[in-house]
Design a protein around this motif. Structure first.
Motif, PDB file in Angstrom:
ATOM      1  N   PHE A 119       0.847  -1.293   0.151  1.00 32.70           N
ATOM      2  CA  PHE A 119      -0.100   0.020  -0.096  1.00 32.70           C
ATOM      3  C   PHE A 119       0.790   1.113   0.113  1.00 32.70           C
ATOM      4  O   PHE A 119       0.507   2.225  -0.694  1.00 32.70           O
ATOM      5  CB  PHE A 119      -0.869  -0.002   1.217  1.00 32.70           C
ATOM      6  CG  PHE A 119      -2.014   0.961   1.033  1.00 32.70           C
ATOM      7  CD1 PHE A 119      -3.085   0.583   0.308  1.00 32.70           C
ATOM      8  CD2 PHE A 119      -2.110   2.231   1.656  1.00 32.70           C
ATOM      9  CE1 PHE A 119      -4.246   1.439   0.092  1.00 32.70           C
ATOM     10  CE2 PHE A 119      -3.044   2.952   1.603  1.00 32.70           C
ATOM     11  CZ  PHE A 119      -4.045   2.655   0.708  1.00 32.70           C
ATOM     12  N   THR A 120       2.166   1.348   0.513  1.00 27.67           N
ATOM     13  CA  THR A 120       2.962   2.307   0.495  1.00 27.67           C
ATOM     14  C   THR A 120       3.461   2.627  -0.691  1.00 27.67           C
ATOM     15  O   THR A 120       3.554   3.788  -1.371  1.00 27.67           O
ATOM     16  CB  THR A 120       3.987   2.268   1.668  1.00 27.67           C
ATOM     17  OG1 THR A 120       3.534   2.084   2.957  1.00 27.67           O
ATOM     18  CG2 THR A 120       5.073   3.126   1.583  1.00 27.67           C
ATOM     19  N   HIS A 172       0.632   4.002  -2.699  1.00 27.01           N
ATOM     20  CA  HIS A 172       0.573   5.627  -2.253  1.00 27.01           C
ATOM     21  C   HIS A 172       1.397   6.589  -3.081  1.00 27.01           C
ATOM     22  O   HIS A 172       1.352   7.611  -3.629  1.00 27.01           O
ATOM     23  CB  HIS A 172       0.480   5.668  -0.848  1.00 27.01           C
ATOM     24  CG  HIS A 172       0.656   7.154  -0.444  1.00 27.01           C
ATOM     25  ND1 HIS A 172      -0.435   8.066  -0.980  1.00 27.01           N
ATOM     26  CD2 HIS A 172       1.477   7.706   0.254  1.00 27.01           C
ATOM     27  CE1 HIS A 172       0.074   9.234  -0.048  1.00 27.01           C
ATOM     28  NE2 HIS A 172       0.927   9.090   0.279  1.00 27.01           N
ATOM     29  N   ARG A 173       2.598   5.891  -2.954  1.00 25.16           N
ATOM     30  CA  ARG A 173       3.951   6.811  -3.431  1.00 25.16           C
ATOM     31  C   ARG A 173       3.719   6.926  -5.101  1.00 25.16           C
ATOM     32  O   ARG A 173       3.990   7.979  -5.688  1.00 25.16           O
ATOM     33  CB  ARG A 173       5.301   6.108  -3.191  1.00 25.16           C
ATOM     34  CG  ARG A 173       5.590   6.519  -1.987  1.00 25.16           C
ATOM     35  CD  ARG A 173       6.806   5.682  -1.382  1.00 25.16           C
ATOM     36  NE  ARG A 173       7.083   5.929  -0.119  1.00 25.16           N
ATOM     37  CZ  ARG A 173       8.070   4.831   0.704  1.00 25.16           C
ATOM     38  NH1 ARG A 173       8.470   3.888  -0.056  1.00 25.16           N
ATOM     39  NH2 ARG A 173       8.143   5.127   1.847  1.00 25.16           N
ATOM     40  N   ARG A 213     -10.826   6.918   5.165  1.00 25.91           N
ATOM     41  CA  ARG A 213     -10.065   7.104   6.080  1.00 25.91           C
ATOM     42  C   ARG A 213     -10.893   7.280   7.431  1.00 25.91           C
ATOM     43  O   ARG A 213     -11.629   8.509   7.425  1.00 25.91           O
ATOM     44  CB  ARG A 213      -8.974   7.786   5.647  1.00 25.91           C
ATOM     45  CG  ARG A 213      -7.950   7.943   7.125  1.00 25.91           C
ATOM     46  CD  ARG A 213      -6.922   9.037   6.465  1.00 25.91           C
ATOM     47  NE  ARG A 213      -5.705   9.182   7.222  1.00 25.91           N
ATOM     48  CZ  ARG A 213      -4.569   9.801   7.428  1.00 25.91           C
ATOM     49  NH1 ARG A 213      -4.495  10.573   6.287  1.00 25.91           N
ATOM     50  NH2 ARG A 213      -3.671   9.716   8.118  1.00 25.91           N
ATOM     51  N   LEU A 220       1.648   2.382   7.353  1.00 24.80           N
ATOM     52  CA  LEU A 220       2.344   3.183   6.318  1.00 24.80           C
ATOM     53  C   LEU A 220       3.460   3.990   6.845  1.00 24.80           C
ATOM     54  O   LEU A 220       3.744   4.399   8.040  1.00 24.80           O
ATOM     55  CB  LEU A 220       1.422   4.244   5.613  1.00 24.80           C
ATOM     56  CG  LEU A 220       0.043   3.750   4.827  1.00 24.80           C
ATOM     57  CD1 LEU A 220      -0.809   4.879   4.234  1.00 24.80           C
ATOM     58  CD2 LEU A 220       0.594   2.824   3.781  1.00 24.80           C
ATOM     59  N   THR A 232      -4.645  10.409  -3.046  1.00 28.21           N
ATOM     60  CA  THR A 232      -3.514   9.664  -3.257  1.00 28.21           C
ATOM     61  C   THR A 232      -3.437   8.579  -2.440  1.00 28.21           C
ATOM     62  O   THR A 232      -2.572   7.473  -2.627  1.00 28.21           O
ATOM     63  CB  THR A 232      -2.255  10.353  -3.102  1.00 28.21           C
ATOM     64  OG1 THR A 232      -2.135  10.911  -1.668  1.00 28.21           O
ATOM     65  CG2 THR A 232      -2.121  11.683  -4.085  1.00 28.21           C
ATOM     66  N   TYR A 233      -4.402   8.019  -1.499  1.00 21.47           N
ATOM     67  CA  TYR A 233      -4.346   6.856  -0.871  1.00 21.47           C
ATOM     68  C   TYR A 233      -5.669   5.879  -1.690  1.00 21.47           C
ATOM     69  O   TYR A 233      -5.761   4.710  -1.221  1.00 21.47           O
ATOM     70  CB  TYR A 233      -5.001   6.889   0.561  1.00 21.47           C
ATOM     71  CG  TYR A 233      -3.806   7.554   1.230  1.00 21.47           C
ATOM     72  CD1 TYR A 233      -2.651   7.165   1.715  1.00 21.47           C
ATOM     73  CD2 TYR A 233      -4.048   8.761   2.020  1.00 21.47           C
ATOM     74  CE1 TYR A 233      -1.853   7.600   2.626  1.00 21.47           C
ATOM     75  CE2 TYR A 233      -3.304   9.291   2.899  1.00 21.47           C
ATOM     76  CZ  TYR A 233      -2.156   8.830   2.845  1.00 21.47           C
ATOM     77  OH  TYR A 233      -1.168   9.641   3.901  1.00 21.47           O
TER      78      TYR A 233
END
Length: 187
Positions: free
Chosen positions: A25-26, A29-30, A102, A146, A175-176
């Motif tokens: 997931f990180t 996201h990037r 979230r 994250l 961006t998530y």
């Protein structure tokens, strides 16, 4: 028409599932930050509240051309041995739609006290009087851990799945891959 890609984590005796999901997931996201994609949403078909888990599959949702461009990017480098990527497929027409958003939890009394001291010029004792240790919120919902690119700190991203609602025409995500206004197809 909207499409999806499933990225399933493979069992690994050395790394727990939640650690691999955090790394995956990180990376996503990037990439979403880098390419400034706002048409790609996420869901977790294995999402369960009891016990809290996101499961072993990250589902990317969006227009087929956008998913194709995203998957052509080498963002899964380093994760290929830990994942199985399914081909892009159309979302079933009868899929329910549910909000996945979230939830920010004010869980650390220490952090809340430091913030009060900084913002309101309180002494440590005044902040402690205002926010005792038992004021920390506890939640039992799934999350992914994250690593922040800007600060390097690790943090939990708590995710709440809402009840089925009507689909929307507007398709916009952060961006998530999450949105407060766009429900995702849930199947």
């Amino acid at each position: 028409m909207l499409h999806y890609v499933d990225i399933r984590l493979l069992p690994d005796p050395e790394f727990p599932e939640h650690l691999l999901m955090g790394a995956l997931f990180t990376k996503l996201h990037r990439l979403l930050v880098e390419v400034q994609a706002c048409t790609i949403g996420v869901s977790f078909p294995g999402y369960r509240e009891t016990p809290p888990t996101l499961g072993n599959t990250l589902r990317l949702l969006g227009p087929e051309p956008d998913l194709t461009r995203l998957m052509e990017n080498p963002w899964l480098k380093g994760m290929r041995d830990h994942t199985e990527v399914k081909p892009i497929a159309p979302i079933p027409a009868n899929a329910a739609h549910r909000p996945l958003r979230r939830i920010q939890v004010k869980s650390s009394p220490d952090r809340l006290r430091r913030r009060q001291m900084r913002r309101h010029g309180l002494t440590e004792q005044q902040a402690l009087d205002r926010i005792p240790n038992d004021k920390g919120a506890r939640v039992r919902i799934p999350f992914v851990t994250l690593s922040s690119t800007s600060t390097g700190q690790r943090f939990p991203l708590f995710l709440e799945l809402g009840p089925p609602i009507s689909a929307t025409e507007k398709w916009s995500f952060n961006t998530y891959g999450l949105s407060n206004s766009t429900p995702v197809p849930w199947f």
